[in-house]
Design an enzyme around this catalytic site. Structure first.
Site, PDB file in Angstrom:
ATOM      1  N   ARG A 109      14.356   0.403   0.027  1.00  0.00           N
ATOM      2  CA  ARG A 109      15.313  -0.696  -0.118  1.00  0.00           C
ATOM      3  C   ARG A 109      14.826  -1.812  -1.016  1.00  0.00           C
ATOM      4  O   ARG A 109      15.547  -2.261  -1.924  1.00  0.00           O
ATOM      5  CB  ARG A 109      15.612  -1.349   1.254  1.00  0.00           C
ATOM      6  CG  ARG A 109      16.689  -0.721   2.052  1.00  0.00           C
ATOM      7  CD  ARG A 109      16.321  -0.832   3.523  1.00  0.00           C
ATOM      8  NE  ARG A 109      15.108  -0.076   3.726  1.00  0.00           N
ATOM      9  CZ  ARG A 109      15.110   1.241   3.970  1.00  0.00           C
ATOM     10  NH1 ARG A 109      16.222   1.863   4.120  1.00  0.00           N
ATOM     11  NH2 ARG A 109      13.980   1.916   4.085  1.00  0.00           N
ATOM     12  N   THR A 110      13.627  -2.311  -0.739  1.00  0.00           N
ATOM     13  CA  THR A 110      13.211  -3.545  -1.427  1.00  0.00           C
ATOM     14  C   THR A 110      13.049  -3.291  -2.923  1.00  0.00           C
ATOM     15  O   THR A 110      13.572  -4.027  -3.751  1.00  0.00           O
ATOM     16  CB  THR A 110      11.902  -4.069  -0.804  1.00  0.00           C
ATOM     17  OG1 THR A 110      12.071  -4.101   0.616  1.00  0.00           O
ATOM     18  CG2 THR A 110      11.572  -5.449  -1.301  1.00  0.00           C
ATOM     19  N   LYS A 167      -8.575   2.323 -10.682  1.00  0.00           N
ATOM     20  CA  LYS A 167      -9.910   2.183 -11.294  1.00  0.00           C
ATOM     21  C   LYS A 167     -10.621   0.944 -10.776  1.00  0.00           C
ATOM     22  O   LYS A 167     -11.687   0.594 -11.244  1.00  0.00           O
ATOM     23  CB  LYS A 167      -9.770   2.083 -12.818  1.00  0.00           C
ATOM     24  CG  LYS A 167      -9.081   3.268 -13.460  1.00  0.00           C
ATOM     25  CD  LYS A 167      -8.852   2.976 -14.946  1.00  0.00           C
ATOM     26  CE  LYS A 167      -7.743   3.854 -15.485  1.00  0.00           C
ATOM     27  NZ  LYS A 167      -7.164   3.299 -16.719  1.00  0.00           N
ATOM     28  N   ARG A 173       4.757  -5.900  -3.698  1.00  0.00           N
ATOM     29  CA  ARG A 173       4.511  -5.464  -2.308  1.00  0.00           C
ATOM     30  C   ARG A 173       3.079  -4.969  -2.243  1.00  0.00           C
ATOM     31  O   ARG A 173       2.626  -4.219  -3.129  1.00  0.00           O
ATOM     32  CB  ARG A 173       5.460  -4.347  -1.894  1.00  0.00           C
ATOM     33  CG  ARG A 173       5.016  -3.720  -0.564  1.00  0.00           C
ATOM     34  CD  ARG A 173       6.048  -2.853   0.035  1.00  0.00           C
ATOM     35  NE  ARG A 173       7.199  -3.629   0.478  1.00  0.00           N
ATOM     36  CZ  ARG A 173       8.180  -3.120   1.214  1.00  0.00           C
ATOM     37  NH1 ARG A 173       8.157  -1.849   1.579  1.00  0.00           N
ATOM     38  NH2 ARG A 173       9.196  -3.864   1.587  1.00  0.00           N
ATOM     39  N   HIS A 190       7.667 -11.178   4.823  1.00  0.00           N
ATOM     40  CA  HIS A 190       8.611 -10.430   3.981  1.00  0.00           C
ATOM     41  C   HIS A 190       9.793 -11.365   3.714  1.00  0.00           C
ATOM     42  O   HIS A 190      10.895 -11.167   4.233  1.00  0.00           O
ATOM     43  CB  HIS A 190       9.045  -9.167   4.727  1.00  0.00           C
ATOM     44  CG  HIS A 190       9.718  -8.138   3.868  1.00  0.00           C
ATOM     45  ND1 HIS A 190      10.180  -8.390   2.588  1.00  0.00           N
ATOM     46  CD2 HIS A 190      10.020  -6.826   4.121  1.00  0.00           C
ATOM     47  CE1 HIS A 190      10.736  -7.283   2.094  1.00  0.00           C
ATOM     48  NE2 HIS A 190      10.641  -6.321   3.000  1.00  0.00           N
TER      49      HIS A 190
HETATM   50  N1   CP Z   1      13.314  -3.346   4.696  1.00  0.00           N
HETATM   51  C1   CP Z   1      12.379  -2.894   3.860  1.00  0.00           C
HETATM   52  O1   CP Z   1      11.452  -3.613   3.455  1.00  0.00           O
HETATM   53  O2   CP Z   1      12.553  -1.579   3.482  1.00  0.00           O
HETATM   54  P1   CP Z   1      11.650  -0.795   2.456  1.00  0.00           P
HETATM   55  O3   CP Z   1      10.276  -0.663   3.082  1.00  0.00           O
HETATM   56  O4   CP Z   1      12.320   0.528   2.231  1.00  0.00           O
HETATM   57  O5   CP Z   1      11.562  -1.614   1.201  1.00  0.00           O
END
Ligand code: CP
Length: 360
Positions: free
Chosen positions: A51-52, A80, A101, A129
């Site tokens: 999703r993100t 590396k 992320r 998040h």
């Molecule tokens: N909700 C969420 O962060 O989903 P993903 O891990 O698929 O990005």
């Protein structure tokens, strides 16, 4: 230079402006179709995502911009041994804004110290998040029409659930919000969050052990997955993995206008039969994620144009304490050569600026 590392980096007014802008975009997508023309987003994903990452990509494309990046750090020079600091100093040569992320808590904060372009935290370990929080807030606004005077049950893995930590922080700034924490003992909200909630007068909270006992009271039920990847001990995971399962029978006592949210992915904590219930809002929530990320990218790029980015290794301000080692093994400071920095909170406790772990 403005970044989004933690939901509290945005004031209440700024948060609400971004949510309102997302609603404007939903109402008139064509008006924003060239809003970021000529700009590039880099998506640096050191940890899996559906999703993100894809919603960031779709968001930038729908704004008329372009997207570069990696979805597997092993295919980049990270394999590396390149640090987060060096990686972002390189990527800034190719992009105008970065969504990162990382499995290490605090990695996006490190990136923000070196990038010179806006950094968006797309999830760091179990820590935060904030763009999921914006997604959740837009969904709550569209479904319930308000952020205040809501009773919200958070159910499942409250220990490692970074989406829970971020949403609770954001909601703690509204009047009349009551948070009900539903988890097994092993997956309780971390102490630093409980202490922070106690210190914030606006937020009322209590802990319970079953969802059934609070279901009739709730306006929002926020389900979460037990996060296998965060457990250091597999036996502990096996003990708690099936703790809470929402099925249609449990919804019979819920209000007719309650909504069920889940950041997704789900494993078994919501049965498929719940999907047909109109109160199941989690797939509507996913779509909101794209619109709110459009609003965020647009806003941060506009703010960046209004400010002059720094172009040097930052000197940390006096509000930080140095010379302390973070005890958290999941913190970015445990594995990369970053300056350990700590902040003293309103409660007098000294915490790592990257991951919020308490100094020993
Ligand atoms: N909700 C969420 O962060 O989903 P993903 O891990 O698929 O990005």
């Amino acid at each position: 230079m403005r970044h989004l590392i933690d939901p509290m980096d945005l004031t209440v007014e700024e948060t609400e402006r971004i949510v309102a802008l997302a609603e404007e975009i939903i109402a008139d997508r064509a008006r924003f179709s060239q809003a970021c023309r000529g700009k590039k987003l880099a998506t640096l994903f050191y940890e899996p995502s559906t999703r993100t990452r894809l919603s960031f990509t779709a968001a930038m494309l729908e704004l008329g911009g372009e997207v570069i990046g990696f979805s597997d750090a092993n295919s980049s020079s990270v394999s590396k041994g390149e640090t987060v600091a060096d990686t972002v100093r390189v990527v800034r040569c190719f992009a105008d804004i970065i969504a990162m992320r990382h499995f290490k808590e605090g990695a996006p904060l490190v990136a923000s110290q070196y990038a010179g372009i806006p950094i968006i935290n797309a999830g760091d370990g179990s820590h935060a998040h904030p763009t999921q929080t914006l997604t959740d807030l837009l969904t709550i606004k569209r479904e319930k029409g308000r952020f205040d005077h809501l009773k919200i049950g958070f159910c499942g893995d409250l220990k490692f659930g970074r989406t829970v930590h971020s949403l609770i922080k954001a909601l703690s700034r509204y009047e009349g919000v009551e948070v009900i924490l539903i988890s097994p003992e092993e997956l309780r909200l971390p102490d630093y969050m409980l202490q922070e909630m106690s210190a914030r007068s606006k937020l009322r909270f209590r802990e319970v052990r079953t969802m059934e006992e609070v279901m009739p009271e709730l306006d929002v039920l926020y389900m979460t997955r037990v996060q296998k990847e965060r457990f250091l001990d597999e036996e502990e995971f096996d003990r708690v993995k099936d703790s809470f399962v929402l099925d249609p029978s449990k919804l019979t006592t819920a209000k007719s206008d309650m909504i069920v949210l889940h950041p997704l992915p789900r494993v078994n904590e919501i049965t498929r039969a719940v999907d047909n219930d109109p109160r199941a809002a989690y797939f509507r929530q996913v779509e909101n994620g794209k619109f709110v990320r459009m609003a965020l990218i647009y806003t941060l790029l506009r703010w960046a144009d209004e400010n002059r980015p720094y172009d040097r290794t930052p000197v940390f301000s006096e509000e930080y304490l140095t010379g302390i080692t973070c005890p958290n093994k999941r913190c970015i400071s445990a594995t990369e050569d970053v300056d350990p920095i700590f902040r003293r909170g309103a409660d007098g406790v000294c915490r790592c600026a990257y991951c919020e772990a308490k100094a020993r």
